[in-house]
Design a protein around this motif. Sequence first.
Motif, short mmCIF file in Angstrom:
data_model
loop_
_atom_site.label_atom_id
_atom_site.label_comp_id
_atom_site.label_asym_id
_atom_site.label_seq_id
_atom_site.Cartn_x
_atom_site.Cartn_y
_atom_site.Cartn_z
N SER A 227 0.86 -0.99 -0.19
CA SER A 227 -0.08 -0.01 -0.06
C SER A 227 0.93 1.15 0.07
CB SER A 227 -1.15 0.00 1.06
OG SER A 227 -1.85 1.10 1.24
N ARG A 228 0.38 2.55 -0.60
CA ARG A 228 0.96 3.67 -0.39
C ARG A 228 0.82 4.25 0.90
NH1 ARG A 228 -0.27 8.84 -4.63
NH2 ARG A 228 0.58 10.40 -3.17
N ASN A 229 -0.36 3.95 1.59
CA ASN A 229 -0.47 4.68 2.93
C ASN A 229 -0.97 3.39 3.82
OD1 ASN A 229 0.27 7.26 2.13
ND2 ASN A 229 -1.65 7.40 1.34
N VAL A 230 -0.36 3.33 5.05
CA VAL A 230 -1.14 2.13 5.83
C VAL A 230 -1.58 3.11 7.21
CG1 VAL A 230 -0.94 0.37 7.26
CG2 VAL A 230 0.34 0.51 5.05
N VAL A 231 -2.74 3.10 7.48
CA VAL A 231 -3.48 3.92 8.35
C VAL A 231 -3.92 2.95 9.72
CG1 VAL A 231 -4.77 5.83 9.32
CG2 VAL A 231 -3.79 5.72 6.83
N VAL A 232 -3.37 2.93 10.87
CA VAL A 232 -3.88 2.18 11.92
C VAL A 232 -4.52 2.86 12.85
CG1 VAL A 232 -2.99 0.77 13.74
CG2 VAL A 232 -1.73 0.59 11.71
N LYS A 274 0.83 5.38 9.67
CA LYS A 274 0.60 6.11 10.52
C LYS A 274 -0.26 5.47 11.65
CE LYS A 274 1.87 9.09 7.17
NZ LYS A 274 3.25 9.73 7.20
N GLU A 275 -0.24 6.09 12.78
CA GLU A 275 -1.26 5.76 13.84
C GLU A 275 -2.09 6.62 14.08
OE1 GLU A 275 1.03 4.25 16.97
OE2 GLU A 275 1.26 6.23 17.76
N VAL A 276 -3.43 6.56 14.25
CA VAL A 276 -4.35 7.26 14.69
C VAL A 276 -5.24 6.91 15.82
CG1 VAL A 276 -6.56 8.53 13.87
CG2 VAL A 276 -4.61 8.09 12.21
N GLY A 299 -27.28 9.35 13.25
CA GLY A 299 -26.70 9.51 11.79
C GLY A 299 -25.37 10.40 11.81
N THR A 300 -25.03 10.91 13.19
CA THR A 300 -23.78 11.71 12.94
C THR A 300 -22.56 10.80 12.73
OG1 THR A 300 -24.65 12.90 14.95
CG2 THR A 300 -22.21 12.86 14.48
N PRO A 301 -21.69 11.09 11.67
CA PRO A 301 -20.52 10.14 11.13
C PRO A 301 -19.53 10.25 12.12
CG PRO A 301 -20.88 12.21 9.87
CD PRO A 301 -22.00 12.28 10.65
N SER A 302 -18.72 9.04 12.20
CA SER A 302 -17.52 9.03 12.94
C SER A 302 -16.53 10.04 12.49
CB SER A 302 -17.05 7.52 12.90
OG SER A 302 -15.59 7.60 13.16
N PRO A 303 -15.73 10.55 13.30
CA PRO A 303 -14.41 11.39 12.53
C PRO A 303 -13.55 10.58 11.72
CG PRO A 303 -14.79 11.95 14.77
CD PRO A 303 -15.87 10.55 14.79
N MET A 304 -13.64 9.17 11.77
CA MET A 304 -12.90 8.59 10.88
C MET A 304 -13.40 8.70 9.46
SD MET A 304 -12.02 4.99 12.80
CE MET A 304 -11.71 4.24 11.15
N ILE A 305 -14.58 8.99 9.39
CA ILE A 305 -15.18 8.91 7.67
C ILE A 305 -14.24 10.10 7.13
CG2 ILE A 305 -17.10 9.66 6.60
CD1 ILE A 305 -17.33 6.78 7.40
N ARG A 306 -14.52 11.34 7.65
CA ARG A 306 -13.88 12.64 6.92
C ARG A 306 -12.18 12.21 6.87
NH1 ARG A 306 -14.92 18.01 6.14
NH2 ARG A 306 -13.44 18.82 5.07
N HIS A 307 -11.76 11.71 8.04
CA HIS A 307 -10.26 11.27 7.99
C HIS A 307 -9.83 10.32 6.61
CE1 HIS A 307 -6.45 9.70 9.43
NE2 HIS A 307 -6.07 11.10 9.66
N MET A 308 -10.64 9.37 6.65
CA MET A 308 -10.42 8.15 5.42
C MET A 308 -10.87 8.98 3.90
SD MET A 308 -11.80 4.61 6.82
CE MET A 308 -13.49 5.14 7.34
N ALA A 309 -11.82 9.79 4.09
CA ALA A 309 -12.50 10.48 2.80
C ALA A 309 -11.19 11.15 2.00
CB ALA A 309 -13.48 11.00 2.82
N ASP A 310 -10.54 12.00 3.16
CA ASP A 310 -9.31 12.74 2.60
C ASP A 310 -8.08 12.15 1.99
OD1 ASP A 310 -10.70 15.25 3.44
OD2 ASP A 310 -9.78 15.34 5.40
N ARG A 316 -3.04 11.14 0.10
CA ARG A 316 -2.10 11.73 1.38
C ARG A 316 -2.86 11.73 2.63
NH1 ARG A 316 -0.92 14.11 -3.29
NH2 ARG A 316 1.23 14.19 -3.79
N VAL A 317 -2.44 11.14 3.75
CA VAL A 317 -2.92 11.22 5.06
C VAL A 317 -2.86 12.51 5.62
CG1 VAL A 317 -3.09 10.19 7.34
CG2 VAL A 317 -2.53 8.49 5.29
N LYS A 318 -3.69 13.30 6.18
CA LYS A 318 -3.57 14.48 6.63
C LYS A 318 -4.14 14.28 8.14
CE LYS A 318 -5.02 16.37 2.28
NZ LYS A 318 -6.21 17.34 1.58
N PRO A 319 -3.47 14.99 9.14
CA PRO A 319 -2.34 15.84 8.97
C PRO A 319 -1.09 15.04 8.56
CG PRO A 319 -2.76 15.94 11.35
CD PRO A 319 -3.80 15.14 10.70
#
Length: 329
Positions: A227-232, A274-276, A299-310, A316-319
Amino acid sequence: MLFITNRTPQESAESEQGRTISFDCNNTSVSQNIYFCERLGVHKYKEMMKDKFFKYLKELEDHTQLLLYIHGFNNNMEPDIFRNAAKLQDLLNQALQKSSKNEPASVLVVPVIWPCDDNPALALIDDYWDDQDAADCSGPGFARLLGKFDTWRKSPEQQEIPCFRRINILAHSMGNRVLKNALKFWADKYSSGQMPALFRNTFLVAADIPNEALEKGEDGRYIVDSSRNVVVYYANDDLAMPASKIANIKYMTLSRRMGMTGPETLNVLPEKVKEVDCDDFNNEFDMKGHSYFLDKDDGTPSPMIRHMADAIASGRVKPNKRSYRLRRT
């Protein structure tokens, strides 16, 4: 919804284009075959065969990326897996529309379904062990899936108009064990110990694997290579993780779980890992704090949704930090 499975069908094991196919949720035996299917409705499925399946994905609009979703233990096709996959797709597409400004962007979620039980709570430990066995046995089957895809994309016909579809993968809970086993088996048997970069982003969510699994010399190192990015994504108060550690005593394994601590030693891993830390919100989405990648009851989305969508949109994983604490939105 398209899906891929190594569950044993109730019909003949021999594949047939367009046939009706069904699965007994109580049969957790692992099929030696991989079935490429489409869900038409609740408990209504048809088989597509690999060439038609891959062709459909190749011909999606250019702005559509794929997200392979490998579910966790104690999940069944109906209602758990398909419901979660549909919700994940909707939430990500809503986030992508907000973050991509005027450029079209979307994701198609394709569940990768392995046989597991959905027994009641009193049988949960036995269920866990059964699912571990199924996850281990599923590795070779899904390695064959990678082989089928690799052979298809390298065929002369496909080389005339190559497939540049971006592929991401999300593995939840014990689904990380399935992913780890599949990549290791494929690299060892079909690729001389090498692993090509297949995925744009690999999201390891509440990973039920040892926290040192991504390091060199460990079985999970191919996850990093692929993978280009691995996010844990992990949470210290994920209540499923201590239970997993106790359950693994049966196999003389006492290693801490990655879904509770993140990688054991982040600085020995490549920069792309990266670790989150999701401690701030994981228990708001699930009583056990284990399935925190979707939404709340309101229906409130997890903060992970926006993080993964970006990460899906930009690659690129932000920040741009190795270790990051994700907070409530």
